[in-house]
Design an enzyme around this catalytic site. Structure first.
Site, short mmCIF file in Angstrom:
data_model
loop_
_atom_site.label_atom_id
_atom_site.label_comp_id
_atom_site.label_asym_id
_atom_site.label_seq_id
_atom_site.Cartn_x
_atom_site.Cartn_y
_atom_site.Cartn_z
N LYS A 115 -8.04 4.43 9.54
CA LYS A 115 -9.34 3.43 9.34
C LYS A 115 -11.26 3.32 9.59
O LYS A 115 -10.55 3.87 10.70
CB LYS A 115 -9.29 1.92 9.29
CG LYS A 115 -8.03 1.10 8.27
CD LYS A 115 -7.29 -0.16 9.22
CE LYS A 115 -6.22 -1.20 8.06
NZ LYS A 115 -6.06 -0.67 6.58
N ARG A 121 4.10 -1.32 3.16
CA ARG A 121 4.92 -1.23 2.09
C ARG A 121 6.22 -0.97 2.13
O ARG A 121 7.69 -0.22 2.33
CB ARG A 121 4.73 -0.41 0.76
CG ARG A 121 3.93 0.29 0.95
CD ARG A 121 3.55 1.40 -0.07
NE ARG A 121 2.19 0.82 -0.17
CZ ARG A 121 0.86 1.00 -0.92
NH1 ARG A 121 1.21 1.87 -2.05
NH2 ARG A 121 -0.68 1.06 -1.14
#
Length: 506
Positions: A283, A357
């Site tokens: 990120k 996920r």
């Protein structure tokens, strides 16, 4: 922690008395304020001129607006705080419990450092009394972090007396007790979210969970923790795959609550990424500022399960916390790697920052084996959710009626959620040549794509819903309503209410 008691009078000795005030407008457009029920004793002490005094001070009655004035007469408190309750309800109507909750929270927060306050707001029934009590306990929450204690620190409001003519009624007492349990669960989730990742990582999160279960001392509640050896042996390739890049090994926590009269079984799964760097798909620096909150889903399902157990709700609950730290260490999973998930399905990793996920999928597959009547997962899953819905949480799933029920339940519990679809045309975007499925699909509709990925791991015939709480889980700005700065405890109240409704056969 703030304590709450009930009283039939608002004139007892205290540091402050809180009353409600409505916004009014005449047929000619003249705006003013009117006192809400509960303020009668204070108004009498002012010789019936309290509303006029508030008018002169510029009070408008807007939701959460605070106006202070000195106490006098029979009111044995030096301070009166009038809190706005919005537009005056029409004939036969009453102020909403959501308004009461948020306004009570705002008033309680403003009284930090006071030893005792009386809340004389509209509290004619159990619903209103419970909402006020819950608001007070949510509003007085404060995270002090790891600062050195200061002698001049104010501390939270100490004691609150809730004034209501129904003080001796059993339903009112029960509602206030429930409010204390639920607010305590929300505040526990907030504490977990706010704890820095240097102190809260998979092992310590699991240990904290074990300590909380032990402190609860309930024979109906048990906990099991799978460490990295057990996860590897059990085939939890998703959790282990994401956790490989960190020196802090992952964990899977399983909470089990069993009630002897339960007829329904609820399974909960929470995302517990205790810090998310994005892994190899790193990120930007400013995108990591709030990533200690990437375990908010796990905090929510854990805290909600404790609240359900403490209230002895007649429903069985099995809860999974998927705990990992997503780091770019030498062993980190790489783009194009293929991993085998719990249950055998293979996944190609096309973005290591789509890690939530992946750890959730293992737990969903495992939870499906428990054969629940209802399976819910909660996660700070996508940035796309924040872009689409801001601080509303998104609800997706494989049953439209269930999705609607969750949104309505959230509203009743005082939380904002919004129904979202799972369009079938997006499913093909997570197809891949190298594995059964990819963890990434097209960028547009990313929130929905993530939901479709999770659906692949839900057992056949199980009703399932996915709550993406990315925008609601952490508040970077100032406190508002019943929401503090920092971790919010989003979804806890909704999960508790859903469990209660399920236990009641709804």
């Amino acid at each position: 922690m703030t304590s709450i008691s009930l009283s039939a009078t608002a004139t007892g000795k205290a540091d402050a008395v809180v009353v409600g005030v409505y916004a009014t407008e005449t047929a000619k457009g003249v705006k003013g304020v009117a006192l809400a029920p509960g303020a009668e004793a204070v108004d009498a002490a002012y010789g019936g001129t309290l509303a006029k005094a508030l008018d002169l001070l510029g009070a408008a009655g807007k939701d959460g607006e605070l106006t202070r004035l000195p106490g006098q007469g029979d009111v044995k408190s030096p301070l009166i705080v009038a809190v706005g309750l919005g537009k005056k309800p029409g004939k036969g109507a009453t102020v909403s419990t959501d308004t009461l909750r948020k306004s009570a929270a705002a008033a309680a927060r403003s009284l930090a450092g006071k030893a005792k306050a009386v809340f004389a707001l509209p509290a004619d029934d159990a619903g209103q009394a419970g909402a006020i009590a819950e608001g007070v306990l949510l509003g007085t929450y404060a995270w002090e972090g790891l600062k050195t204690p200061r002698k001049d620190a104010k501390g939270a409001l100490g004691e609150v007396v809730l004034a209501t003519a129904a003080a001796k009624q059993a339903p009112v007492k029960k509602a206030v007790e429930r409010a204390a349990t639920v607010a305590g669960a929300v505040n526990l989730a907030r504490d977990l979210i706010n704890t820095p990742p240097s102190h809260l990582y998979p092992q310590t999160f699991a240990e904290r969970a074990q300590a909380e279960v032990k402190d609860a001392g309930l024979a109906t509640l048990s906990i099991e923790v799978l460490d990295e050896k057990a996860l590897t042996k059990g085939g939890y390739g998703g959790i282990m795959g994401i956790g490989k890049g960190s020196a802090k090994a992952p964990r899977l926590v399983r909470l089990t609550y069993r009630h002897p009269k339960a007829k329904k079984h609820l399974a909960l799964v929470g995302k517990g990424i205790t810090f998310d760097t994005g892994g190899i798909s790193l990120k930007p620096a400013n995108a990591m500022d709030t990533m200690k909150s990437d375990m908010s889903g796990a905090a929510a399902v854990f805290s909600a399960t404790l609240a359900v157990a403490r209230q002895e709700v007649p429903v069985n609950v099995t809860t999974y916390l998927s705990l990992a730290e997503n780091m770019p260490g030498g062993g980190a999973i790489k783009v194009s790697d293929v991993i085998t998930m719990y249950g055998g399905k293979t996944v190609e990793i096309m973005n290591t920052d789509a890690e939530g996920r992946v750890v959730m999928a293992d737990a969903l597959a495992r939870a499906s084996e428990d054969g629940p009547d209802l399976l819910l997962d909660v996660a700070t899953l996508t940035g796309a959710q924040v872009l689409a819905l801001d601080r509303f949480s998104a609800v997706m799933g494989n049953d439209d009626d269930l999705r609607t029920t969750i949104v309505e339940t959230a509203k009743a519990a005082g939380e904002d959620m919004w129904p979202m679809p799972l369009p079938e045309y997006l499913r093909e975007t997570i197809d891949t040549q190298s594995a059964d499925i990819s963890n990434m699909g097209q960028r547009m509709g990313g929130m929905l794509v993530a939901g479709l990925f999770l659906r692949e791991f839900v057992g056949e015939g199980i009703k399932w819903a996915h709550l993406d709480i990315a925008g609601a889980s952490f508040n970077e700005k100032g406190a508002y309503g019943d929401t503090p700065k920092g971790g919010t405890g989003a979804a806890v109240r909704t999960l508790v209410k859903l469990a209660e409704d399920l236990g009641a056969g709804k």
